[in-house]
Design a protein around this motif. Structure first.
Motif, PDB file in Angstrom:
ATOM      1  N   SER A 120       9.197   4.061  29.342  1.00  0.00           N
ATOM      2  CA  SER A 120       7.640   3.945  28.998  1.00  0.00           C
ATOM      3  C   SER A 120       7.193   5.026  29.335  1.00  0.00           C
ATOM      4  CB  SER A 120       6.999   2.111  29.064  1.00  0.00           C
ATOM      5  OG  SER A 120       6.501   2.108  28.193  1.00  0.00           O
ATOM      6  N   HIS A 121       6.958   5.300  30.308  1.00  0.00           N
ATOM      7  CA  HIS A 121       6.065   6.452  30.455  1.00  0.00           C
ATOM      8  C   HIS A 121       6.565   7.948  29.736  1.00  0.00           C
ATOM      9  CE1 HIS A 121       3.010   8.635  32.422  1.00  0.00           C
ATOM     10  NE2 HIS A 121       3.780   8.959  33.015  1.00  0.00           N
ATOM     11  N   ILE A 122       7.329   7.998  29.794  1.00  0.00           N
ATOM     12  CA  ILE A 122       7.920   9.714  29.344  1.00  0.00           C
ATOM     13  C   ILE A 122       8.077   9.196  28.101  1.00  0.00           C
ATOM     14  CG2 ILE A 122      10.515  10.950  29.066  1.00  0.00           C
ATOM     15  CD1 ILE A 122      11.144   9.614  31.597  1.00  0.00           C
ATOM     16  N   THR A 123       7.911   8.557  27.219  1.00  0.00           N
ATOM     17  CA  THR A 123       7.306   8.209  25.830  1.00  0.00           C
ATOM     18  C   THR A 123       6.165   8.336  25.258  1.00  0.00           C
ATOM     19  OG1 THR A 123       8.255   5.466  25.548  1.00  0.00           O
ATOM     20  CG2 THR A 123      10.176   6.458  25.243  1.00  0.00           C
ATOM     21  N   ASP A 124       5.946   7.633  26.313  1.00  0.00           N
ATOM     22  CA  ASP A 124       4.097   7.695  26.263  1.00  0.00           C
ATOM     23  C   ASP A 124       4.040   9.333  25.748  1.00  0.00           C
ATOM     24  OD1 ASP A 124       4.236   4.893  25.138  1.00  0.00           O
ATOM     25  OD2 ASP A 124       3.057   4.682  27.249  1.00  0.00           O
ATOM     26  N   VAL A 125       4.118  10.097  26.824  1.00  0.00           N
ATOM     27  CA  VAL A 125       4.081  11.783  27.054  1.00  0.00           C
ATOM     28  C   VAL A 125       4.766  12.166  26.062  1.00  0.00           C
ATOM     29  CG1 VAL A 125       4.308  13.556  28.571  1.00  0.00           C
ATOM     30  CG2 VAL A 125       3.489  11.748  29.635  1.00  0.00           C
ATOM     31  N   VAL A 126       5.964  12.275  24.911  1.00  0.00           N
ATOM     32  CA  VAL A 126       6.348  12.623  24.172  1.00  0.00           C
ATOM     33  C   VAL A 126       5.784  11.984  23.030  1.00  0.00           C
ATOM     34  CG1 VAL A 126       8.308  12.716  23.196  1.00  0.00           C
ATOM     35  CG2 VAL A 126       8.906  13.322  26.024  1.00  0.00           C
TER      36      VAL A 126
END
Length: 94
Positions: A29-35
């Motif tokens: 979830s954190h990775i997708t938010d950053v992307v």
């Protein structure tokens, strides 16, 4: 994967099968938010005033929302005077 409708757990399982690394749903979830932030910055970046050649095209792909349907992704591609190509923008049509 997230954009096409996979859950964070499904993405984690997919990455584990492909790369052998395990990521928690929270990390995914954190990775997708950053992307998503990076993509938004890219969409709103300043562009040149003129281009030699512009191509507008669409690519149909299956996207999962409530159901799996083919949707068009529009792409704007430019070719500069040196012959280099760059994607200027893309968006999912409807």
């Amino acid at each position: 994967m997230y954009q096409s409708g996979m859950s964070t757990r499904e993405i984690g399982k997919f990455i584990e099968r492909i790369l052998g690394n395990t990521y928690s749903p929270t990390t995914i979830s954190h990775i997708t938010d950053v992307v998503k932030e990076d993509i938004e910055k890219w969409h709103t970046r300043p562009l040149q005033k003129g281009y030699s050649v512009l191509y507008l095209d669409g690519l149909y792909v299956k996207l999962r929302r409530d159901t799996v349907e083919k949707e068009v992704i529009y792409v704007v591609l430019e070719v500069n005077e040196e012959g280099y190509r760059e994607i200027l923008d893309f968006f999912v049509g409807g």
